[in-house]
Design a protein around this motif. Structure first.
Motif, PDB file in Angstrom:
ATOM      1  N   PRO A   1       0.918  -1.173  -0.043  1.00 55.44           N
ATOM      2  CA  PRO A   1       0.098  -0.101  -0.027  1.00 55.44           C
ATOM      3  C   PRO A   1       0.892   1.292   0.129  1.00 55.44           C
ATOM      4  CG  PRO A   1      -0.800  -1.672   1.614  1.00 55.44           C
ATOM      5  CD  PRO A   1       0.422  -2.409   0.968  1.00 55.44           C
ATOM      6  N   ALA A   2       2.147   1.092   0.615  1.00 56.78           N
ATOM      7  CA  ALA A   2       2.738   2.644   0.796  1.00 56.78           C
ATOM      8  C   ALA A   2       3.349   2.835  -0.526  1.00 56.78           C
ATOM      9  CB  ALA A   2       4.027   2.313   1.752  1.00 56.78           C
ATOM     10  N   ILE A   3       3.837   1.786  -1.286  1.00 53.88           N
ATOM     11  CA  ILE A   3       4.454   2.094  -2.666  1.00 53.88           C
ATOM     12  C   ILE A   3       3.168   2.537  -3.679  1.00 53.88           C
ATOM     13  CG2 ILE A   3       5.840   1.301  -4.697  1.00 53.88           C
ATOM     14  CD1 ILE A   3       7.296  -0.249  -2.521  1.00 53.88           C
ATOM     15  N   PHE A   4       2.112   1.938  -3.538  1.00 50.87           N
ATOM     16  CA  PHE A   4       1.057   2.258  -4.244  1.00 50.87           C
ATOM     17  C   PHE A   4       0.418   3.734  -4.169  1.00 50.87           C
ATOM     18  CE2 PHE A   4      -3.520   2.292  -5.545  1.00 50.87           C
ATOM     19  CZ  PHE A   4      -3.622   1.543  -6.713  1.00 50.87           C
ATOM     20  N   TYR A   5       0.387   4.097  -3.084  1.00 45.95           N
ATOM     21  CA  TYR A   5       0.138   5.552  -2.561  1.00 45.95           C
ATOM     22  C   TYR A   5       1.172   6.452  -3.235  1.00 45.95           C
ATOM     23  CZ  TYR A   5      -1.916   9.411   0.175  1.00 45.95           C
ATOM     24  OH  TYR A   5      -2.317  10.518   0.497  1.00 45.95           O
ATOM     25  N   TYR A   6       2.397   5.909  -3.150  1.00 47.41           N
ATOM     26  CA  TYR A   6       3.631   6.698  -3.945  1.00 47.41           C
ATOM     27  C   TYR A   6       3.323   6.658  -5.432  1.00 47.41           C
ATOM     28  CZ  TYR A   6       8.255   8.376  -5.459  1.00 47.41           C
ATOM     29  OH  TYR A   6       9.008   8.974  -6.282  1.00 47.41           O
ATOM     30  N   PHE A   7       3.046   5.644  -5.989  1.00 44.22           N
ATOM     31  CA  PHE A   7       2.737   5.758  -7.487  1.00 44.22           C
ATOM     32  C   PHE A   7       1.795   6.382  -7.927  1.00 44.22           C
ATOM     33  CE2 PHE A   7       5.182   1.342  -8.095  1.00 44.22           C
ATOM     34  CZ  PHE A   7       6.266   1.965  -8.337  1.00 44.22           C
ATOM     35  N   THR A   8       0.715   6.434  -7.123  1.00 40.14           N
ATOM     36  CA  THR A   8      -0.804   6.928  -7.618  1.00 40.14           C
ATOM     37  C   THR A   8      -1.373   7.943  -6.841  1.00 40.14           C
ATOM     38  OG1 THR A   8      -1.920   5.350  -6.317  1.00 40.14           O
ATOM     39  CG2 THR A   8      -1.323   4.540  -8.425  1.00 40.14           C
ATOM     40  N   GLY A   9      -1.111   8.250  -5.524  1.00 38.00           N
ATOM     41  CA  GLY A   9      -1.495   9.029  -4.683  1.00 38.00           C
ATOM     42  C   GLY A   9      -3.009   8.252  -4.361  1.00 38.00           C
ATOM     43  N   ILE A  10      -3.266   7.497  -4.603  1.00 40.69           N
ATOM     44  CA  ILE A  10      -4.826   6.970  -4.177  1.00 40.69           C
ATOM     45  C   ILE A  10      -4.477   5.824  -3.173  1.00 40.69           C
ATOM     46  CG2 ILE A  10      -6.569   5.447  -5.092  1.00 40.69           C
ATOM     47  CD1 ILE A  10      -5.826   6.622  -7.756  1.00 40.69           C
ATOM     48  N   LYS A  11      -5.380   5.910  -2.108  1.00 39.88           N
ATOM     49  CA  LYS A  11      -5.399   4.950  -0.904  1.00 39.88           C
ATOM     50  C   LYS A  11      -5.866   3.442  -1.442  1.00 39.88           C
ATOM     51  CE  LYS A  11      -5.521   8.558   2.339  1.00 39.88           C
ATOM     52  NZ  LYS A  11      -6.391   9.295   2.974  1.00 39.88           N
ATOM     53  N   CYS A  12      -4.952   2.486  -0.767  1.00 37.46           N
ATOM     54  CA  CYS A  12      -5.380   1.156  -1.415  1.00 37.46           C
ATOM     55  C   CYS A  12      -5.527   0.191   0.047  1.00 37.46           C
ATOM     56  CB  CYS A  12      -4.765   0.503  -2.517  1.00 37.46           C
ATOM     57  SG  CYS A  12      -2.977   0.313  -1.475  1.00 37.46           S
ATOM     58  N   VAL A  13      -6.063  -0.840   0.129  1.00 35.48           N
ATOM     59  CA  VAL A  13      -5.944  -1.692   1.327  1.00 35.48           C
ATOM     60  C   VAL A  13      -5.718  -3.227   0.507  1.00 35.48           C
ATOM     61  CG1 VAL A  13      -7.544  -0.556   2.842  1.00 35.48           C
ATOM     62  CG2 VAL A  13      -8.539  -1.942   1.160  1.00 35.48           C
ATOM     63  N   LEU A  14      -5.225  -3.908   1.593  1.00 37.85           N
ATOM     64  CA  LEU A  14      -4.633  -5.391   0.958  1.00 37.85           C
ATOM     65  C   LEU A  14      -6.086  -6.063   1.301  1.00 37.85           C
ATOM     66  CD1 LEU A  14      -1.176  -5.632   2.411  1.00 37.85           C
ATOM     67  CD2 LEU A  14      -1.891  -5.808  -0.043  1.00 37.85           C
ATOM     68  N   TYR A  15      -6.067  -7.457   0.677  1.00 36.01           N
ATOM     69  CA  TYR A  15      -7.454  -8.129   0.757  1.00 36.01           C
ATOM     70  C   TYR A  15      -7.568  -8.406   2.370  1.00 36.01           C
ATOM     71  CZ  TYR A  15      -4.462 -11.993   0.553  1.00 36.01           C
ATOM     72  OH  TYR A  15      -3.259 -13.013   0.784  1.00 36.01           O
ATOM     73  N   ASP A  16      -6.471  -8.688   3.128  1.00 33.44           N
ATOM     74  CA  ASP A  16      -6.383  -9.010   4.591  1.00 33.44           C
ATOM     75  C   ASP A  16      -6.297  -8.010   5.496  1.00 33.44           C
ATOM     76  OD1 ASP A  16      -4.002  -8.629   3.938  1.00 33.44           O
ATOM     77  OD2 ASP A  16      -3.045 -10.425   4.614  1.00 33.44           O
ATOM     78  N   SER A  17      -6.533  -6.702   5.053  1.00 34.63           N
ATOM     79  CA  SER A  17      -6.211  -5.475   5.927  1.00 34.63           C
ATOM     80  C   SER A  17      -7.558  -5.420   6.803  1.00 34.63           C
ATOM     81  CB  SER A  17      -6.212  -4.134   5.025  1.00 34.63           C
ATOM     82  OG  SER A  17      -6.310  -3.110   5.691  1.00 34.63           O
ATOM     83  N   PRO A  18      -7.335  -4.597   7.878  1.00 32.51           N
ATOM     84  CA  PRO A  18      -8.566  -4.504   9.117  1.00 32.51           C
ATOM     85  C   PRO A  18      -9.621  -3.597   8.291  1.00 32.51           C
ATOM     86  CG  PRO A  18      -6.653  -3.578   9.926  1.00 32.51           C
ATOM     87  CD  PRO A  18      -6.156  -4.445   8.629  1.00 32.51           C
ATOM     88  N   ASN A  19      -9.115  -2.630   7.345  1.00 29.64           N
ATOM     89  CA  ASN A  19      -9.904  -1.585   6.971  1.00 29.64           C
ATOM     90  C   ASN A  19     -10.411  -1.835   5.521  1.00 29.64           C
ATOM     91  OD1 ASN A  19      -9.322   0.156   8.908  1.00 29.64           O
ATOM     92  ND2 ASN A  19      -7.406   0.680   7.997  1.00 29.64           N
ATOM     93  N   VAL A  20     -10.438  -3.085   5.206  1.00 28.76           N
ATOM     94  CA  VAL A  20     -10.883  -3.677   3.755  1.00 28.76           C
ATOM     95  C   VAL A  20     -12.013  -3.270   3.494  1.00 28.76           C
ATOM     96  CG1 VAL A  20     -11.821  -6.102   4.592  1.00 28.76           C
ATOM     97  CG2 VAL A  20     -10.574  -5.674   2.402  1.00 28.76           C
TER      98      VAL A  20
END
Lengths: 476, 157
Positions: free
Chosen positions: B101-120
């Motif tokens: 997620p951290a790198i995804f946010y750096y690449f896109t500026g969009i938040k994301c969650v992993l499928y096993d994340s508590p904020n899914v």
């Protein structure tokens, strides 16, 4: 790239560094003084964004420029107060036989600086840490930004030193969008510094060849343009240790002061360096003891050496990270819970040897450099059987890094071998170069070349003197 | 002077010999002077995005494509659900890496969650595979759909 911004930052970097050298009353020749000013200065200006954040001031170009300007002005005071009329000594140009090497070094510098400018930061550790934080600091004008709203469970890189983040913020604001060019501004001075150190000890040809060996270490060279903590950490640790050696040889307290500062900065960049400094501090204690220095002086100097590094540790972990990172760090889970089992330490040593030194990976990472060093030590042991003071100190430094990293692996199981230890071993490289510069065998070759060169140079004027009529009169 | 000229020749010889050691020769040709690092070619491609694509590769380009699509679709506060690499491999997707997620946010500026994340449950879009090697961005309409996607992802841990 904003060239004006770069020039202003470089000027600020130089002023801060030179001001610090003047404050510590360090006496260096013009070239090493310039190099050490650039190296020391970068650590000083890196504090500016963190201080702005602590003061809750928006991190924008204007405020950061004021901060850097003020810092430069403060550090210019010692330059003015301790002003000395500059003495321009005779500039020694490189010899003809050094030019082929210098062309190769320039090629390395051009490649490194171009890649540093051209490519965006790449390692996973910075993309999920310093670079991510810096990018959003610039966008959102605060270090307490939206990065901390995302899922950071997969990374702990936001708990690392703010040195990289701050440098990225400064360079993104004033120089270029990928930042990172600051790495070149310490890589080049460090290279010149190393060249100067080698030239002081060896014949130019031998010095250049050793510098080529240093540059041709694949991973080491790669990290001169790939931003991570380890190259900067190596640079400050080595320069700190080098000036500690100079202090112990020449007994100059100014060298000790600079050494303490540089080792402190190394700790600020990678906090675990504190452990290595702890081991390194045994060397001056032992030498002082042998020289019958009063115990009180030994203790005071030891306390200063460790105290400054502890100060930088606290500055990094308890002041900056504690206030800039809104998430708490639980270090208890990272410590080895079975410290009684010292076999872990020895298995670490054997893993370091098997996985990253005497392996195919080791050759890919360090080339044949470490093998060359081992062969040289063995040859010195068999043929010369003498080690001068500097060589012995360099060997001690090498032992400190090698066993110290194994010890860190024993203390912190997360301190992995293939990444963290591999890059931590970079600190060995310049120490090995210093050993090589003091190796009995290398010095013999160097002395032979120096003598031959001097003999050839002396032959010319001698003929003229003999031919002069005054000489004839004197002989009669 | 003769001695210095001789030493200069020794310098050249040393450099040539050093870079003729097979390991260093290979390093010089592939890494230092390799075509993928050619300064003259690279300096013709100065566009920032292009330089990022060159460095981060295909996955980065796909992520940028998703950003454009989300902007076009005007999705308010997008939160992307990320699958595992194993799921993508099972879907025959090649050369595409799921970043953290951290790198995804750096690449896109969009938040994301992993499928096993508590904020899914915050996810309103998901990266999925069509099963034939294509990567798609799918809008999640409701909770039932989200749970179905997550259970699909969990099959490939």
């Amino acid at each position: 790239m904003n060239i004006t911004g770069l020039i202003c930052i470089l000027l600020a970097q130089y002023l801060c560094g030179y001001g610090m050298l003047r404050l510590l009353k360090v006496q260096l020749a013009a070239v090493p003084a310039f190099c050490m000013s650039m190296i020391t200065g970068i650590a000083i200006i890196s504090l500016v964004p963190c201080i702005l954040q602590l003061l809750h001031i928006e991190i924008i170009a204007k405020n950061t420029a004021i901060g850097i300007g003020l810092t430069s002005a403060i550090f210019s005071i010692p330059i003015i107060v301790f002003f000395k009329k500059p003495q321009f000594g005779k500039i020694s140009l490189p010899q003809l036989y050094e030019l082929p090497f210098i062309i190769v070094f320039l090629l390395f510098v051009i490649i490194s600086s171009f890649r540093c400018f051209y490519f965006p930061p790449t390692p996973r550790d910075v993309l999920a840490g310093a670079e991510l934080l810096a990018e959003f600091t610039v966008r959102e004008k605060t270090m307490l930004n939206s990065v901390f709203d995302i899922d950071l469970r997969s990374t702990n890189n936001h708990f690392k030193s703010p040195f990289l983040t701050s440098m990225q913020v400064i360079y993104k604001l004033f120089v270029c969008p990928f930042g990172q060019v600051w790495l070149t501004t310490i890589f080049v001075p460090f290279l010149i510094m190393l060249y100067t150190i080698l030239k002081e000890r060896l014949h130019g040809l031998v010095a250049c060849f050793l510098l080529l060996l240093y540059l041709a270490i694949p991973d080491m060279f790669a990290y001169s343009y790939i931003m991570l903590y380890d190259y900067s950490n190596m640079l400050f640790f080595f320069t700190g240790y080098y000036f500690l050696m100079q202090h112990l040889i020449h007994k100059r307290n100014t060298d000790f002061a600079l050494s303490v500062l540089l080792l402190g900065i190394a700790t600020y960049i990678r906090v675990e360096t504190l452990v290595l400094i702890g081991f390194a501090a045994l060397m001056p204690a032992f030498i002082y003891y042998k020289e019958k220095v009063p115990i009180k002086t030994i203790l005071i100097k030891g306390a200063i050496l460790m105290g400054v590094s502890v100060f930088f540790y606290v500055l990094c972990m308890n002041i900056f990270i504690a206030n800039i990172v809104p998430v708490s760090l639980d270090t208890t889970g990272q410590l080895n819970k079975n410290l009684g089992d010292i076999s872990v330490f020895f298995s670490r040593i054997s893993s370091i040897n098997e996985l990253i030194i005497f392996s195919e990976k080791g050759i890919l990472v360090y080339g044949y450099f470490i093998y060359m060093f081992i062969i040289l030590v063995l040859l010195d042991l068999v043929l010369i059987r003498k080690f001068n003071k500097e060589a012995r100190m360099a060997l001690y430094g090498i032992a400190v890094v090698y066993f110290g990293l194994a010890f860190l692996g024993y203390l912190l199981p997360l301190f992995d071998i293939l990444n963290t230890t591999k890059r931590g071993l970079f600190k060995l490289i310049p120490l090995i170069i210093i050993y090589m510069a003091n190796s009995g065998l290398v010095m013999k070759i160097s002395d032979y070349l120096k003598n031959r060169e001097n003999r050839v140079e002396e032959k010319g004027p001698l003929k003229q003197v003999v031919a002069a009529p005054v000489q004839k009169v004197k002989k009669k | 002077m003769h001695f210095k000229i001789n030493l200069t020749l020794v310098s050249v010889l040393l450099i040539v010999l050093f870079f003729n050691i097979p390991f260093y020769k290979n390093w010089l040709n592939t890494n230092l002077l390799g075509p993928s690092f050619d300064i003259f070619t690279l300096s013709k491609q100065m566009d920032l995005e292009q330089r990022k694509v060159n460095r981060f590769g295909y996955s980065y380009a796909v992520y940028q494509d998703f950003v454009k699509k989300l902007k076009q679709a005007k999705v308010a506060d997008p939160v992307i659900l990320l699958p595992s690499d194993a799921y993508m491999k099972a879907g025959k997707v090649k050369d595409f890496l799921i970043v953290e997620p951290a790198i995804f946010y750096y690449f896109t500026g969009i938040k994301c969650v992993l499928y096993d994340s508590p904020n899914v449950e915050k996810a309103n879009c998901s990266i999925v595979s069509d099963g034939n090697g294509k990567v798609l961005l799918r809008k999640i309409a409701n909770k039932v759909e989200l749970e179905s996607i997550i259970s699909d992802f969990k099959k490939y841990k």
